[in-house]
Design a protein around this motif. Structure first.
Motif: not given
Ligand code: MG
Ligand code: BG6
Length: 222
Positions: A169-172, A7-12
Motif C-alpha cells: 500500500v503506497e501513496d507515492a 504498508f508505507d507509513l508517511d501518507g498511508v
Molecule cells: Mg508515503
C-alpha cells in the motif's frame, strides 16, 4: 491468495508529510533556500540526505556545504522532526486505517512496514500501532530507495510470505512502482492518475476496507 500486507507509513497510515515539511522549512530558512510547493512535493518519499541535496540545489547551494556541514543540517532537521513527532497521538491515524488493521489482524494476515523513514518505529509508537507491525524494514540496511523494489522484497522476506502473495500500500508513485517491480499487488492511495500503475486505487484511506480490497481483487482495474 493474499497472505501479507506491506504498508508505507508517511501518507498511508498517518500524515507526517506536514511534519517533515515544517522541519525542512527551518533548514531551508537557515541556508537561504526559498520555499515552494514544488520543492515541498519533491521531498515526498525520498531519503533524508536526498531531501537535503534537493533543498541545497534549489537554493543554488549544491557545492557550498561540506559533507560534515550537511550531516549537521540533516541532524538538525531530524531533531526538529522528532520534536514534532512526539506530539502525534492515535488521533493522527488516517481515517479507516485502525479498523483495516484490526480486520487484517483478525483474519491472520501478516503485516509489515516498508517506509523510507528511519523514524517509522517511533511514529508507530506514538500512534499506538506498534503491536500490529512486528516487522519494520530498517531503511538504513537497504542499497536502493524506492522506486527500487528492494524495500518491498525485504518486507515480504521478513513476514515470510512470497511477493506474489503480498499486497503493498503506497501513496507515492515511486512506491507503487517499487511494489509492482517486486511482483506484489499494489494499492495506490490518492490521485488515480498519478498512481495509475497500481492494481487497485482508492481516493483516500477511508475507502481502503478489507471488503473493498477483496472486491477489487476479484475485478482488477484495467
Ligand atoms: Mg508515503
Ligand atoms: C519518507 C518521507 O517516508 O521518509 C520523506 O516521505 C522522508 O519525506 C523519508 O525524507 C526519510 O525519513 P527520515 O525520518 O528517516 O528522515
Amino acid at each position: 491468495d493474499i497472505q501479507g500486507f506491506i504498508f508505507d507509513l508517511d501518507g498511508v497510515i498517518t500524515d507526517t508529510a506536514r511534519l517533515h515539511t515544517k522541519a525542512w522549512r527551518q533548514v531551508a530558512d537557515q541556508v537561504g533556500t526559498p520555499w515552494s510547493q514544488r520543492l515541498q512535493d519533491s521531498l515526498k518519499g525520498i531519503s533524508r540526505m536526498e531531501s537535503l541535496e534537493l533543498i541545497l540545489r534549489a537554493g543554488g547551494l549544491a557545492h557550498t556545504y561540506s559533507d560534515e556541514q550537511k550531516e549537521k543540517l540533516a541532524t538538525a532537521k531530524n531533531t526538529e522532526y522528532l520534536r514534532l513527532v512526539a506530539t502525534l497521538t492515535p488521533a493522527d491515524i488516517l481515517p479507516g486505517v485502525q479498523s483495516l488493521l484490526d480486520d487484517l489482524d483478525a483474519h491472520g494476515y501478516k503485516m509489515a512496514i516498508a517506509s523510507a523513514s528511519s523514524n517509522a518505529p517511533i511514529v508507530l509508537h506514538h500512534l499506538g500501532l506498534t503491536h500490529y507491525f512486528p516487522e519494520v524494514v530498517d531503511p538504513r540496511t537497504l542499497h536502493h530507495g524506492k522506486p527500487d523494489p528492494e524495500i518491498f522484497l525485504r518486507a515480504a522476506e521478513l513476514i515470510k510470505v512470497a511477493p506474489a502473495h503480498c499486497v503493498g500500500v503506497e501513496d507515492a508513485a515511486a512506491g507503487v512502482a517499487g511494489i509492482v517491480a517486486a511482483g506484489e499487488t499494489a494499492i495506490g492511495i490518492g490521485d488515480a492518475t498519478v498512481l495509475r500503475a497500481a492494481d487497485i486505487n482508492f481516493a483516500d484511506t477511508s475507502q481502503m476496507t478489507l471488503v473493498n480490497i477483496r472486491a477489487a481483487m476479484r475485478t482488477p482495474s484495467v
